[in-house]
Write an enzyme that holds these catalytic residues in place. Structure first.
Site, PDB file in Angstrom:
ATOM      1  N   HIS A  74      75.924  87.291  32.843  1.00 35.90           N
ATOM      2  CA  HIS A  74      76.472  87.767  31.558  1.00 35.90           C
ATOM      3  C   HIS A  74      75.398  87.718  30.531  1.00 35.90           C
ATOM      4  O   HIS A  74      74.873  86.801  30.271  1.00 35.90           O
ATOM      5  CB  HIS A  74      77.608  87.168  31.252  1.00 35.90           C
ATOM      6  CG  HIS A  74      78.768  87.306  32.173  1.00 35.90           C
ATOM      7  ND1 HIS A  74      80.029  86.393  32.393  1.00 35.90           N
ATOM      8  CD2 HIS A  74      79.142  88.296  32.867  1.00 35.90           C
ATOM      9  CE1 HIS A  74      80.958  86.774  33.122  1.00 35.90           C
ATOM     10  NE2 HIS A  74      80.286  88.170  33.638  1.00 35.90           N
ATOM     11  N   HIS A 105      78.701  73.803  31.361  1.00 40.13           N
ATOM     12  CA  HIS A 105      79.501  74.817  31.971  1.00 40.13           C
ATOM     13  C   HIS A 105      78.758  76.117  32.661  1.00 40.13           C
ATOM     14  O   HIS A 105      79.355  76.597  33.479  1.00 40.13           O
ATOM     15  CB  HIS A 105      80.335  75.421  30.940  1.00 40.13           C
ATOM     16  CG  HIS A 105      81.210  74.712  30.110  1.00 40.13           C
ATOM     17  ND1 HIS A 105      82.088  73.895  30.727  1.00 40.13           N
ATOM     18  CD2 HIS A 105      80.961  74.136  28.698  1.00 40.13           C
ATOM     19  CE1 HIS A 105      82.692  72.963  29.588  1.00 40.13           C
ATOM     20  NE2 HIS A 105      81.981  73.391  28.716  1.00 40.13           N
ATOM     21  N   THR A 143      85.663  84.407  29.018  1.00 42.67           N
ATOM     22  CA  THR A 143      86.151  84.016  30.299  1.00 42.67           C
ATOM     23  C   THR A 143      86.372  82.600  30.199  1.00 42.67           C
ATOM     24  O   THR A 143      86.673  81.894  31.061  1.00 42.67           O
ATOM     25  CB  THR A 143      85.439  84.517  31.514  1.00 42.67           C
ATOM     26  OG1 THR A 143      84.169  83.746  31.555  1.00 42.67           O
ATOM     27  CG2 THR A 143      85.414  85.894  31.554  1.00 42.67           C
ATOM     28  N   THR A 144      85.803  81.901  29.141  1.00 42.24           N
ATOM     29  CA  THR A 144      86.053  80.308  28.887  1.00 42.24           C
ATOM     30  C   THR A 144      86.572  80.316  27.786  1.00 42.24           C
ATOM     31  O   THR A 144      86.705  81.053  27.027  1.00 42.24           O
ATOM     32  CB  THR A 144      84.454  79.651  28.862  1.00 42.24           C
ATOM     33  OG1 THR A 144      83.811  80.312  27.676  1.00 42.24           O
ATOM     34  CG2 THR A 144      83.622  79.966  30.142  1.00 42.24           C
ATOM     35  N   GLU A 190      82.969  86.736  38.591  1.00 42.65           N
ATOM     36  CA  GLU A 190      84.091  86.517  37.745  1.00 42.65           C
ATOM     37  C   GLU A 190      84.737  87.890  37.959  1.00 42.65           C
ATOM     38  O   GLU A 190      85.943  87.939  38.401  1.00 42.65           O
ATOM     39  CB  GLU A 190      83.917  86.267  36.179  1.00 42.65           C
ATOM     40  CG  GLU A 190      83.230  84.825  36.130  1.00 42.65           C
ATOM     41  CD  GLU A 190      83.546  84.072  34.894  1.00 42.65           C
ATOM     42  OE1 GLU A 190      83.206  85.005  33.610  1.00 42.65           O
ATOM     43  OE2 GLU A 190      84.112  83.235  34.796  1.00 42.65           O
ATOM     44  N   HIS A 229      73.926  83.938  30.628  1.00 44.58           N
ATOM     45  CA  HIS A 229      74.181  82.789  31.391  1.00 44.58           C
ATOM     46  C   HIS A 229      74.805  83.312  32.765  1.00 44.58           C
ATOM     47  O   HIS A 229      74.839  84.581  33.042  1.00 44.58           O
ATOM     48  CB  HIS A 229      75.206  81.981  30.869  1.00 44.58           C
ATOM     49  CG  HIS A 229      76.579  82.606  30.471  1.00 44.58           C
ATOM     50  ND1 HIS A 229      76.805  83.410  29.335  1.00 44.58           N
ATOM     51  CD2 HIS A 229      77.680  83.039  31.232  1.00 44.58           C
ATOM     52  CE1 HIS A 229      77.830  83.992  29.406  1.00 44.58           C
ATOM     53  NE2 HIS A 229      78.582  83.774  30.672  1.00 44.58           N
ATOM     54  N   HIS A 242      77.494  82.495  36.419  1.00 43.17           N
ATOM     55  CA  HIS A 242      78.784  82.248  37.236  1.00 43.17           C
ATOM     56  C   HIS A 242      78.457  82.146  38.637  1.00 43.17           C
ATOM     57  O   HIS A 242      77.929  83.305  39.025  1.00 43.17           O
ATOM     58  CB  HIS A 242      79.902  82.838  36.918  1.00 43.17           C
ATOM     59  CG  HIS A 242      80.457  82.943  35.246  1.00 43.17           C
ATOM     60  ND1 HIS A 242      81.085  81.997  34.786  1.00 43.17           N
ATOM     61  CD2 HIS A 242      79.801  83.856  34.611  1.00 43.17           C
ATOM     62  CE1 HIS A 242      81.058  82.369  33.461  1.00 43.17           C
ATOM     63  NE2 HIS A 242      80.253  83.402  33.146  1.00 43.17           N
TER      64      HIS A 242
HETATM   65  N1  LIG Z   1      81.866  84.544  30.268  1.00 45.63           N
HETATM   66  S1  LIG Z   1      81.555  84.598  28.671  1.00 45.63           S
HETATM   67  O1  LIG Z   1      80.580  85.680  28.418  1.00 45.63           O
HETATM   68  O2  LIG Z   1      82.869  84.712  28.103  1.00 45.63           O
HETATM   69  C1  LIG Z   1      80.944  83.083  28.367  1.00 45.63           C
HETATM   70  C2  LIG Z   1      80.936  82.060  29.161  1.00 45.63           C
HETATM   71  F1  LIG Z   1      81.365  82.124  30.399  1.00 45.63           F
HETATM   72  C3  LIG Z   1      80.214  80.724  28.798  1.00 45.63           C
HETATM   73  F2  LIG Z   1      80.202  79.576  29.763  1.00 45.63           F
HETATM   74  C4  LIG Z   1      79.588  80.646  27.421  1.00 45.63           C
HETATM   75  S2  LIG Z   1      78.788  79.185  27.208  1.00 45.63           S
HETATM   76  O3  LIG Z   1      78.223  79.186  25.930  1.00 45.63           O
HETATM   77  O4  LIG Z   1      77.675  78.984  28.148  1.00 45.63           O
HETATM   78  C5  LIG Z   1      79.595  77.773  27.597  1.00 45.63           C
HETATM   79  C6  LIG Z   1      80.960  77.839  26.802  1.00 45.63           C
HETATM   80  O5  LIG Z   1      81.082  78.676  25.872  1.00 45.63           O
HETATM   81  C7  LIG Z   1      79.661  81.912  26.565  1.00 45.63           C
HETATM   82  N2  LIG Z   1      79.317  81.564  25.364  1.00 45.63           N
HETATM   83  C8  LIG Z   1      79.671  82.176  24.253  1.00 45.63           C
HETATM   84  C9  LIG Z   1      81.206  81.854  23.787  1.00 45.63           C
HETATM   85  C10 LIG Z   1      80.755  80.838  22.996  1.00 45.63           C
HETATM   86  C11 LIG Z   1      79.293  81.196  22.058  1.00 45.63           C
HETATM   87  C12 LIG Z   1      78.965  80.678  21.205  1.00 45.63           C
HETATM   88  C13 LIG Z   1      77.563  80.973  20.833  1.00 45.63           C
HETATM   89  C14 LIG Z   1      76.920  81.945  21.930  1.00 45.63           C
HETATM   90  C15 LIG Z   1      77.498  82.140  22.822  1.00 45.63           C
HETATM   91  C16 LIG Z   1      78.883  81.902  22.957  1.00 45.63           C
HETATM   92  C17 LIG Z   1      80.433  82.714  27.059  1.00 45.63           C
HETATM   93  F3  LIG Z   1      80.466  83.790  26.109  1.00 45.63           F
HETATM   94 ZN   LIG Z   2      80.199  84.640  31.555  1.00 39.33          ZN
END
Ligand SMILES: NS(=O)(=O)c1c(F)c(F)c(S(=O)(=O)CCO)c(N[C@H]2CCc3ccccc32)c1F
Ligand SMILES: [Zn+2]
Length: 263
Positions: A117, A66, A198-199, A104, A91, A93
Site C-alpha cells: 500500500h 503492525h 484497514t487498520t 487484504e 507498507h 500486508h
Molecule cells: N492499509 S492502510 O493503508 O489503511 C494502513 C495500514 F494498514 C497501516 F498498517 C498503517 S501504519 O501506519 O503502518 C500502522 C498503523 O497505522 C497505515 N498508516 C496510515 C494510517 C495512520 C497514519 C499516520 C501517518 C502516516 C500513515 C498513516 C495505513 F494507512
Molecule cells: Zn495497508
C-alpha cells in the site's frame, strides 16, 4: 491510541471497542466480485510525479509493530485524481511462512501472497497526513497485489535492510530509488472504490486504487517479509513474529466498485 493486533483478545473483532469507525460503513478491504464491477471510461491512467528518487535521498525504513513501512517524501505525488495527493509512506500486508496468502483485497475470493500500500494525502486541501487522516477526501491509497514467482530486484532495494529492523520501533536509513519499479507495468488497469484505513482508527477517508495486475517477488524475498519481523520490542523476553497482518474482507453495503478495464 490503544493497542490492537490481528489476532487474540485485541484482534480485529474487538477493534470497535477503542475505534468505533472500525464498525462503521465504507470499510476496507473488500472482495472484488466480477459481477459487481462497473467499467468507467473516465478512470484515467494513474500519473506518478517525482517517484524516481535520487540515491542521495535518505528514506526511513521502520518496523512499527503492525507492518514494515518506508517513509516517502511529500514531493512525490499522484496526478489525475480529483485532487493532488502527496506520498506519505508505503507498507505491506502478508501471510505466514508456510502460507503465502496475506493480501487484504481479494479478487473473486482469491487472496494473493501479499499486498503493498502506498499511502497519500490530499495536499490540495490539507497541510499533512495527520490532518487529512479523518477527512472523507483526505487519503488516496494505491494497492499492489504481490505473488510469489520471479525474483524482483527492485524489492531488494529495501528488503536487504529488513534484518536491521527485526523489532518494533527499530528504524534504518535507506537510499532513495525509483519507487515506480515496485509497481506493475499497467497503471491504467485498476479497481476504484471509496473505503477506509484497514487498520484502526479505520477512518472512512480513503479513495482506493488497487491495480489489476500483481507484481512478483521470489519465495526467498517473500520469506524475508514474512519471517524476519517481530511485533514485539527487542527487550521483550518472548519475541512475537509479525505474521498475517491483514484484515478480513468487509461488507460491501451498497458500494459499487469501478474498474478502468473492460475485459
Ligand atoms: N492499509 S492502510 O493503508 O489503511 C494502513 C495500514 F494498514 C497501516 F498498517 C498503517 S501504519 O501506519 O503502518 C500502522 C498503523 O497505522 C497505515 N498508516 C496510515 C494510517 C495512520 C497514519 C499516520 C501517518 C502516516 C500513515 C498513516 C495505513 F494507512
Ligand atoms: Zn495497508
Amino acid at each position: 491510541g490503544g493497542k490492537w493486533t490481528y489476532e487474540g483478545p485485541d484482534g480485529e473483532h474487538h477493534w470497535t471497542r477503542n475505534y468505533p469507525f472500525c464498525g462503521g460503513a465504507f470499510q476496507s478491504p473488500i472482495n472484488f466480485q466480477p459481477e459487481l464491477l462497473r467499467f468507467d471510461p473516465n478512470l484515467l491512467p494513474i500519473q506518478l510525479q517525482d517517484y524516481n528518487l535520487s540515491s542521495k535521498e535518505q528514506l526511513t525504513l521502520s518496523n512499527n509493530g503492525h507492518s514494515v513501512q518506508l517513509s516517502l517524501p511529500s514531493r512525490m505525488h499522484l496526478a489525475g485524481l480529483p485532487y493532488q495527493y502527496s506520498a506519505a509512506q508505503l507498507h505491506f500486508h502478508w501471510g505466514s511462512s508456510n502460507m503465502p496468502a496475506g493480501s487484504e483485497h481479494t479478487v473473486n475470493g482469491k487472496q494473493f501472497a501479499a499486498e503493498m500500500h502506498l499511502v497519500h494525502f490530499n495536499s490540495d486541501k490539507y497541510p499533512n497526513i495527520s490532518i487529512a487522516l479523518d477527512k472523507s477526501d483526505g487519503l488516496a491509497v494505491m494497492g499492489v497485489f504481490i505473488e510469489v514467482g520471479e525474483h524482483n530486484p527492485a524489492f531488494n532495494q529495501f528488503l536487504k535492510y529488513i534484518k536491521g529492523i527485526k523489532y518494533k520501533g527499530q528504524k534504518v536509513q535507506v537510499a532513495g530509488f525509483n519507487i515506480r519499479e515496485l509497481l506493475p507495468a499497467r497503471l491504467d488497469e485498476y479497481y476504484r472504490y471509496d473505503g477506509s484505513l484497514t487498520t484502526p482508527p479505520c477512518y472512512p477517508s480513503v479513495l482506493w486504487t488497487v491495480f489489476r495486475n500483481p507484481v512478483s517477488i521470489s519465495l526467498r524475498q517473500y520469506l524475508d517479509l514474512a519471517t524476519v519481523l517481530c511485533s514485539s520490542h527487542a527487550q521483550e523476553s518472548a519475541p512475537k513474529p509479525l505474521l498475517g497482518n491483514y484484515r478480513k474482507t468487509q461488507l460491501m453495503d451498497n458500494r459499487v466498485v469501478l474498474v478502468s478495464f473492460q475485459q
